[in-house]
Design a protein around this motif. Structure first.
Motif: not given
Lengths: 593, 190
Positions: A158-170, A232-239, A130-133
């Motif tokens: 997951m990675t640290t930033r994915i685990c501990h960053s907050k973003s909007v989720v439905t 080409v990217c995956s996870g948080d690297c996309y953002y 995943p790249a965000d929450s």
């Protein structure tokens, strides 16, 4: 409904919405909050396991029994769980099973930076990144579906930033999958060579089908903008890449990354002029793309270590970050993490650090900070539980060499239950001579206070049997076992004096709660009045000798102008270590105001 | 709307996490896309910590890059200087004029540098506030973090959001009014 969630919270929510019934984990930054959040759902049986191997095996058992299950761990935890991982991959699942690995590019709270995407490939497990929450929630739900559809556990990386960053989720409702009635399936779950050989071959056909899935899933998607540059990217690297290139580049954003969608990748790589691969840690995607015959710009330009945050990318691409202010950076003094005021490890490390000709094998936990000044009282830290076994090997080696160097091995209560317990068994069995110290602060401290087999409570907060570490040591056959109060320096000193002269394995347990712990009723009975006092310096008695600074306490500083020690009344918890060090009796209890 | 970046820095245990949590909840309620990033674990034990908040119509990176912050809010004096590289040259600094000696200073291996505020003022647009004193005057030094939240809200022009409501919903009932007072005192301090 929209909520602002961390990645960990979103994984827990996704698992709950998927109807998960069983969850197990061992706490480890940055994965800890997944199980903490799952334990809050009444419908989910959520457990702290003593280690990750046990967590994964418990989840595998629940899966065989027919329910959806999840096991969560930090990247190095998956090493511990690797044994069941590789063969569980062959047997496949009953109820869908998701294994979460939380990697640490940048190593904020870890001893290494291993890239667990390699585990997906090695253990032949489908993997989602995943790249965000929002993706954490949706991919967790998809992972359970993939697991059941293809009959395999699924790795959620997951990675640290994915685990501990907050973003909007439905968020959505919980839906239970159809119940699977249990039946014995010997050829599927009993991995004798005859059965495993067939399962091994089946695994390859699973991977072929999963590759087709990877080509079609919307989580692997192309965003075409300017085709002069492709990323080409995956996870948080996309953002991170979006932040730097915006719409001046096209993107292949990969969310399902094992097996890789080779056709989709080849099509994208063929359609752009300049091709970048942006990924953290190993050149995992880059190597796969090279195997397809393309020559992307990847680790030749971007660092092989650390996070690929936008400033790191800018520096690699353009040689500079965004403009910044220039100022006198010499005015910044490092601020390393320290043992907290009131930490029960302080008194022990103060005494241990003063010993000469002692090798101190350490372990993973807050007490690794015993390696920092002023104590500098640690010789090694490799992995969970290693202190006791490394100390054993070292003691045997010194013995063989005829050296008189003594060995003290130090680990915490939770780390003891994790894998240290096996090491202590070894030390008793093979008769080493190291002093085995369990710093029992009545909780799993570093990760933020999770219960463990010694704390008397479960992940759900239910009362349970509290294992007595001294009893365990005696049951193993260790004859010298002593429990001390680490805030009593004389007691620590005398115990070390005695135990360092022994020619057989011994155990010291320092028993005092973490200064940040929320006390249980048992704690209140056992440690009445703990942390309820504050100390103060009698400025007439203080001679400014600075000896108390060797306590390394953040609540104690030295006023260089007045040449006196000063206690910070907000931080001080009155453990009394500094007052025992003071040669003039100048630090005493503050009268209640 | 262009993405705005708020960088909160301080020392582990100072309450940056609660301040940034309240901030993000307010921003979410106001309809922004919001991302927030922070590091948990070992660094929290008295180390240098940061909470990074970004909001706008579409936010990409949850992490603020060097030279990217619109505002740097430092809960401790020297930490402002440590993180100054992350501020845009035209950005604003709010600094709590409060010192916490790091371990190298305690052990005598370093001295706490003098002239930090002057150095900050020389290069950046700086507002120094004594949040510790403000919090103490309200009767609880621990609400320093919410004083600083008030200062952020005022500085970023986010006063339209119903912050007392956000605070009431998210702090213990017994501390709600104290925190609202702290918040208002912070707004008035900048």
């Amino acid at each position: 409904m929209k909520q602002l969630l961390t990645g960990d919270e979103a994984v827990a929510r996704g698992a709950w919405e998927s109807g998960v019934m069983f969850a197990a984990a061992y706490p480890g930054t940055p994965s800890t909050e997944i199980l903490e959040n799952l334990s809050a759902y009444d419908e989910v049986t959520a457990e702290w396991a003593p280690n990750e191997k046990v967590a994964l095996e418990s989840a595998a058992g629940a899966s065989l029994a027919g329910v959806r299950a999840i096991a969560a761990m930090k990247h190095v935890g998956l090493n511990v769980a690797a044994d069941p991982l590789f063969t569980f991959s062959y047997t496949g699942v009953g109820g869908g099973t998701v294994i979460v690995t939380a990697d640490e590019p940048g190593m904020y709270s870890s001893q290494n930076e291993q890239d667990n995407r390699n585990y997906a490939k090695a253990a032949k497990l489908p993997m989602l990144e995943p790249a965000d929450s929002e993706e954490c929630l949706r991919m967790t739900k998809l992972a359970f579906e993939i697991s059941e559809r293809f009959d395999t556990p699924v790795l959620l990386r997951m990675t640290t930033r994915i685990c501990h960053s907050k973003s909007v989720v439905t968020v959505g409702p919980r839906r239970l999958p159809e119940a699977q009635p249990y039946r014995r399936q010997i050829s599927k779950y009993v991995c004798t060579p005859a059965n495993a050989t067939k399962l091994r071959i089946r695994k390859e056909s699973q991977l072929e089908a999963l590759q087709q899935f990877a080509e079609a899933t919307p989580f692997n998607r192309v965003e075409y903008h300017d085709k002069a540059v492709g990323v080409v990217c995956s996870g948080d690297c996309y953002y991170y890449a979006r932040e730097v290139f915006g719409e001046n580049a096209s993107y292949l954003k990969l969310g399902f990354t094992y097996p890789l969608p080779e056709k989709l990748i080849a099509d994208f790589c063929s359609s752009v002029d300049k091709l970048y691969v942006i990924e953290e840690n190993d050149p995992y995607l880059e190597e796969a793309i090279r195997m397809l015959g393309f020559f992307p710009i990847g680790k030749m330009l971007f660092p092989r270590w650390g996070e690929m945050t936008p400033d790191v990318l800018r520096r690699a691409l353009y040689g500079e970050t965004l403009p910044t202010l220039s100022f006198d950076e010499s005015k910044v003094v490092p601020r390393p993490p320290t043992l907290c005021a009131g930490c029960p490890h302080r008194g022990f490390f103060y005494e241990l650090g003063r010993r000469k000709n002692v090798m101190i094998t350490g372990d993973i936990g807050c007490y690794t900070l015993g390696s920092a000044k002023p104590f500098a009282a640690l010789d090694s830290c490799i992995c969970m539980g290693a202190s006791l076994s490394m100390g054993h090997g070292a003691a045997k080696a010194f013995q063989a060499l005829g050296a008189d160097t003594k060995v003290v091995s130090v680990l915490g209560d939770s780390t003891f239950f994790h894998t240290g317990i096996n090491s202590l068994l070894n030390n008793a069995y093979n008769g080493g001579a190291n002093v085995n110290v369990v710093l029992d602060n009545r909780i799993t401290g570093m990760t933020g206070h999770q219960d463990n087999p010694g704390s008397g409570y479960t992940a759900k907060g239910e009362s349970t049997y509290a294992v007595d570490i001294a009893d365990v040591a005696r049951a193993f056959g260790i004859r010298y076992v002593r429990t001390v109060n680490p805030n009593n320096l004389q007691q620590v000193r005398e115990t070390l004096d005695t135990f360092l002269t022994l020619d057989e394995p011994s155990v010291i347990i320092t028993r005092w709660p973490c200064a940040l712990k929320k006390f249980s009723s048992e704690d209140r009975t056992e440690f009445p009045g703990a942390f309820s006092q504050k100390l103060t310096v009698d400025r007439d008695r203080c001679i400014g000798c600075r000896l108390c600074m060797a306590a390394g306490c953040p609540a104690l500083s030295f006023d260089a102008v007045a040449k006196k020690a000063v206690v910070d009344g907000i931080q001080c918890l009155g453990c009394g270590v500094c007052s025992q060090i003071c040669p003039k009796g100048a630090i005493g209890k503050k009268e209640a105001e | 709307m262009e993405t705005k970046s708020i960088l909160l820095v301080g020392v582990g245990g100072q309450g940056t996490i609660l301040a940034s949590k309240l901030l993000t909840l307010g921003l979410l309620e106001a309809g922004f896309d919001v991302k927030m990033s922070e590091i948990h674990g070992m660094s929290q034990r008295g180390g240098s910590v940061s909470s990074q908040v970004r909001y706008g119509s579409r936010v990409d990176s949850p992490v603020i890059e060097m030279g990217g912050a619109d505002i740097l809010v430092s809960f401790e004096l020297m930490e402002a200087l440590r993180w100054l590289n992350y501020l845009q040259p035209s950005g604003r600094v709010i600094v709590n004029d409060y010192r916490i000696p790091p371990m190298p200073v305690i052990t005598g291996d370093a001295v706490y540098p003098e002239g930090i505020l002057e150095e900050l003022q020389q290069v950046a647009d700086v507002t120094a506030i004594d949040a510790a004193a403000i919090a103490a005057s309200l009767g609880n030094p621990r609400v320093m973090n919410v004083v600083l939240l008030g200062a952020i809200v005022k500085s970023m022009g986010l006063t339209e959001i119903d912050w007392p409501h956000i605070i009431r919903e998210n702090v213990k009932l017994a501390f709600a009014e104290l925190n609202i007072k702290a918040f208002q005192a912070g707004m008035e301090a900048v």
